[in-house]
Design a protein around this motif. Structure first.
Motif, PDB file in Angstrom:
ATOM      1  N   ILE A  58      32.574 -69.130 -34.275  1.00  0.00           N
ATOM      2  CA  ILE A  58      32.352 -70.494 -34.757  1.00  0.00           C
ATOM      3  C   ILE A  58      31.738 -70.454 -36.147  1.00  0.00           C
ATOM      4  CG2 ILE A  58      31.045 -72.632 -34.404  1.00  0.00           C
ATOM      5  CD1 ILE A  58      31.434 -72.157 -31.374  1.00  0.00           C
ATOM      6  N   ASP A  59      30.822 -69.526 -36.376  1.00  0.00           N
ATOM      7  CA  ASP A  59      30.240 -69.339 -37.698  1.00  0.00           C
ATOM      8  C   ASP A  59      31.333 -69.042 -38.721  1.00  0.00           C
ATOM      9  OD1 ASP A  59      27.950 -68.698 -39.590  1.00  0.00           O
ATOM     10  OD2 ASP A  59      28.951 -66.751 -39.507  1.00  0.00           O
ATOM     11  N   LYS A  60      32.368 -68.340 -38.303  1.00  0.00           N
ATOM     12  CA  LYS A  60      33.457 -67.981 -39.215  1.00  0.00           C
ATOM     13  C   LYS A  60      34.393 -69.156 -39.498  1.00  0.00           C
ATOM     14  CE  LYS A  60      31.707 -64.043 -39.647  1.00  0.00           C
ATOM     15  NZ  LYS A  60      30.419 -64.214 -40.285  1.00  0.00           N
ATOM     16  N   MET A  61      34.114 -70.306 -38.918  1.00  0.00           N
ATOM     17  CA  MET A  61      34.845 -71.514 -39.325  1.00  0.00           C
ATOM     18  C   MET A  61      34.595 -71.786 -40.804  1.00  0.00           C
ATOM     19  SD  MET A  61      36.796 -72.892 -37.037  1.00  0.00           S
ATOM     20  CE  MET A  61      36.948 -74.629 -37.379  1.00  0.00           C
ATOM     21  N   SER A  62      33.640 -71.071 -41.355  1.00  0.00           N
ATOM     22  CA  SER A  62      33.404 -71.168 -42.792  1.00  0.00           C
ATOM     23  C   SER A  62      34.667 -70.805 -43.569  1.00  0.00           C
ATOM     24  CB  SER A  62      32.240 -70.273 -43.211  1.00  0.00           C
ATOM     25  OG  SER A  62      32.527 -68.914 -42.916  1.00  0.00           O
ATOM     26  N   VAL A  63      35.545 -69.987 -42.983  1.00  0.00           N
ATOM     27  CA  VAL A  63      36.814 -69.637 -43.637  1.00  0.00           C
ATOM     28  C   VAL A  63      37.616 -70.905 -43.913  1.00  0.00           C
ATOM     29  CG1 VAL A  63      39.024 -68.448 -43.339  1.00  0.00           C
ATOM     30  CG2 VAL A  63      36.895 -67.338 -42.618  1.00  0.00           C
ATOM     31  N   LEU A  64      37.724 -71.757 -42.922  1.00  0.00           N
ATOM     32  CA  LEU A  64      38.430 -73.028 -43.086  1.00  0.00           C
ATOM     33  C   LEU A  64      37.739 -73.887 -44.141  1.00  0.00           C
ATOM     34  CD1 LEU A  64      40.404 -75.311 -42.201  1.00  0.00           C
ATOM     35  CD2 LEU A  64      38.709 -75.902 -40.473  1.00  0.00           C
ATOM     36  N   ALA A 106      38.236 -72.607 -47.708  1.00  0.00           N
ATOM     37  CA  ALA A 106      39.576 -72.924 -48.203  1.00  0.00           C
ATOM     38  C   ALA A 106      39.641 -74.369 -48.684  1.00  0.00           C
ATOM     39  CB  ALA A 106      40.621 -72.660 -47.116  1.00  0.00           C
ATOM     40  N   VAL A 107      39.154 -75.282 -47.872  1.00  0.00           N
ATOM     41  CA  VAL A 107      39.177 -76.705 -48.249  1.00  0.00           C
ATOM     42  C   VAL A 107      38.306 -76.954 -49.482  1.00  0.00           C
ATOM     43  CG1 VAL A 107      38.527 -79.035 -47.501  1.00  0.00           C
ATOM     44  CG2 VAL A 107      39.732 -77.501 -45.919  1.00  0.00           C
ATOM     45  N   PHE A 108      37.087 -76.431 -49.478  1.00  0.00           N
ATOM     46  CA  PHE A 108      36.180 -76.638 -50.620  1.00  0.00           C
ATOM     47  C   PHE A 108      36.737 -76.016 -51.892  1.00  0.00           C
ATOM     48  CE2 PHE A 108      32.152 -76.856 -47.708  1.00  0.00           C
ATOM     49  CZ  PHE A 108      32.581 -78.078 -47.224  1.00  0.00           C
ATOM     50  N   ALA A 109      37.356 -74.840 -51.782  1.00  0.00           N
ATOM     51  CA  ALA A 109      37.909 -74.170 -52.964  1.00  0.00           C
ATOM     52  C   ALA A 109      39.037 -74.994 -53.576  1.00  0.00           C
ATOM     53  CB  ALA A 109      38.404 -72.773 -52.609  1.00  0.00           C
ATOM     54  N   VAL A 110      39.844 -75.609 -52.732  1.00  0.00           N
ATOM     55  CA  VAL A 110      40.926 -76.460 -53.225  1.00  0.00           C
ATOM     56  C   VAL A 110      40.365 -77.734 -53.845  1.00  0.00           C
ATOM     57  CG1 VAL A 110      42.888 -77.896 -52.495  1.00  0.00           C
ATOM     58  CG2 VAL A 110      42.686 -75.528 -51.685  1.00  0.00           C
ATOM     59  N   VAL A 111      39.436 -78.381 -53.145  1.00  0.00           N
ATOM     60  CA  VAL A 111      38.902 -79.673 -53.593  1.00  0.00           C
ATOM     61  C   VAL A 111      37.999 -79.526 -54.820  1.00  0.00           C
ATOM     62  CG1 VAL A 111      37.417 -81.622 -52.944  1.00  0.00           C
ATOM     63  CG2 VAL A 111      39.112 -80.740 -51.321  1.00  0.00           C
ATOM     64  N   PHE A 112      37.079 -78.562 -54.778  1.00  0.00           N
ATOM     65  CA  PHE A 112      36.062 -78.474 -55.832  1.00  0.00           C
ATOM     66  C   PHE A 112      36.366 -77.467 -56.935  1.00  0.00           C
ATOM     67  CE2 PHE A 112      33.592 -79.859 -52.024  1.00  0.00           C
ATOM     68  CZ  PHE A 112      33.332 -81.146 -52.464  1.00  0.00           C
ATOM     69  N   GLY A 167      39.638 -76.315 -57.598  1.00  0.00           N
ATOM     70  CA  GLY A 167      41.012 -76.441 -58.076  1.00  0.00           C
ATOM     71  C   GLY A 167      41.905 -75.268 -57.705  1.00  0.00           C
ATOM     72  N   GLU A 168      41.496 -74.464 -56.723  1.00  0.00           N
ATOM     73  CA  GLU A 168      42.328 -73.344 -56.297  1.00  0.00           C
ATOM     74  C   GLU A 168      43.517 -73.870 -55.508  1.00  0.00           C
ATOM     75  OE1 GLU A 168      39.985 -70.365 -54.314  1.00  0.00           O
ATOM     76  OE2 GLU A 168      38.611 -70.165 -56.018  1.00  0.00           O
ATOM     77  N   ARG A 169      44.574 -73.079 -55.466  1.00  0.00           N
ATOM     78  CA  ARG A 169      45.786 -73.481 -54.758  1.00  0.00           C
ATOM     79  C   ARG A 169      46.075 -72.472 -53.655  1.00  0.00           C
ATOM     80  NH1 ARG A 169      48.642 -76.909 -59.125  1.00  0.00           N
ATOM     81  NH2 ARG A 169      49.361 -78.109 -57.352  1.00  0.00           N
ATOM     82  N   LEU A 170      46.440 -72.981 -52.499  1.00  0.00           N
ATOM     83  CA  LEU A 170      46.861 -72.133 -51.390  1.00  0.00           C
ATOM     84  C   LEU A 170      48.296 -72.492 -51.041  1.00  0.00           C
ATOM     85  CD1 LEU A 170      43.717 -72.246 -49.055  1.00  0.00           C
ATOM     86  CD2 LEU A 170      44.380 -70.447 -50.636  1.00  0.00           C
ATOM     87  N   SER A 171      49.075 -71.465 -50.700  1.00  0.00           N
ATOM     88  CA  SER A 171      50.467 -71.691 -50.312  1.00  0.00           C
ATOM     89  C   SER A 171      50.524 -72.179 -48.863  1.00  0.00           C
ATOM     90  CB  SER A 171      51.252 -70.386 -50.444  1.00  0.00           C
ATOM     91  OG  SER A 171      50.808 -69.456 -49.471  1.00  0.00           O
ATOM     92  N   ALA A 172      51.706 -72.569 -48.452  1.00  0.00           N
ATOM     93  CA  ALA A 172      51.898 -73.020 -47.070  1.00  0.00           C
ATOM     94  C   ALA A 172      51.540 -71.906 -46.088  1.00  0.00           C
ATOM     95  CB  ALA A 172      53.339 -73.477 -46.862  1.00  0.00           C
ATOM     96  N   ILE A 173      51.896 -70.671 -46.419  1.00  0.00           N
ATOM     97  CA  ILE A 173      51.582 -69.552 -45.530  1.00  0.00           C
ATOM     98  C   ILE A 173      50.066 -69.323 -45.460  1.00  0.00           C
ATOM     99  CG2 ILE A 173      51.783 -67.639 -47.177  1.00  0.00           C
ATOM    100  CD1 ILE A 173      53.318 -67.566 -43.707  1.00  0.00           C
ATOM    101  N   ASN A 174      49.362 -69.548 -46.585  1.00  0.00           N
ATOM    102  CA  ASN A 174      47.902 -69.438 -46.586  1.00  0.00           C
ATOM    103  C   ASN A 174      47.293 -70.498 -45.677  1.00  0.00           C
ATOM    104  OD1 ASN A 174      47.989 -68.847 -50.145  1.00  0.00           O
ATOM    105  ND2 ASN A 174      47.949 -67.323 -48.534  1.00  0.00           N
ATOM    106  N   TRP A 175      47.788 -71.721 -45.763  1.00  0.00           N
ATOM    107  CA  TRP A 175      47.276 -72.805 -44.918  1.00  0.00           C
ATOM    108  C   TRP A 175      47.584 -72.536 -43.449  1.00  0.00           C
ATOM    109  CZ3 TRP A 175      43.429 -75.481 -46.264  1.00  0.00           C
ATOM    110  CH2 TRP A 175      43.253 -75.890 -47.579  1.00  0.00           C
TER     111      TRP A 175
END
Length: 144
Positions: free
Chosen positions: A102-108, A111-117, A119-127
């Motif tokens: 559950i602590d590793k939900m930080s991965v999710l 990813a969201v924070f990196a995209v939002v704050f 400006g990083e981009r993740l591909s469909a396979i990354n998501w």
């Protein structure tokens, strides 16, 4: 190994040490307040880092760091402290095999924070990978 892929080794080492952290902490917090246990852990980290900085000669003058850098390092430190306090409390109350994932939900969240704050981009396979991590975390956390 190429310098541009050496991060993988460091990330794998981080995961291994994080796993050991959960196991050692679960055993170590028996009969001690989880906040005090976090304090002891922090003192050990400070001592180890002081030795590493001294041994490698990587100490730098505090005046060489910008104000902006200080602000974000302080915010990072506060977030780390809050994370550790919550993590140790969760380990004291729950099973390590369920708390750590559950602590590793930080991965999710990263990813969201990196995209939002950032400006990083993740591909469909990354998501898809992030989604599978989140789903796996939920399955591991379930009490069967």
């Amino acid at each position: 190994m190429k310098a541009d892929t050496s991060w993988i080794i460091w990330a794998l080492l981080s995961a291994g040490f994080a796993a050991l952290t959960a196991i050692f902490a679960k055993v170590g917090i028996q009969n001690v307040n989880s906040d005090f246990a976090t304090f002891i852990r922090t003192l050990v980290i400070i001592g180890v880092l002081a030795v590493i900085l001294a041994a490698t000669g990587n100490w730098q003058s505090p005046t060489s760091i910008s104000g902006r850098t200080y602000v974000f390092l302080i915010l990072s430190g506060l977030a780390t402290g809050a994370s550790w306090i919550c993590y140790f409390r969760a380990l004291q109350l729950g099973d390590a095999a369920r708390v750590a994932p559950i602590d590793k939900m930080s991965v999710l969240l990263v990813a969201v924070f990196a995209v939002v704050f950032l400006g990083e981009r993740l591909s469909a396979i990354n998501w898809l990978g992030v989604t599978l991590i989140a789903g796996g975390t939920v399955l591991v956390a379930l009490k069967a």
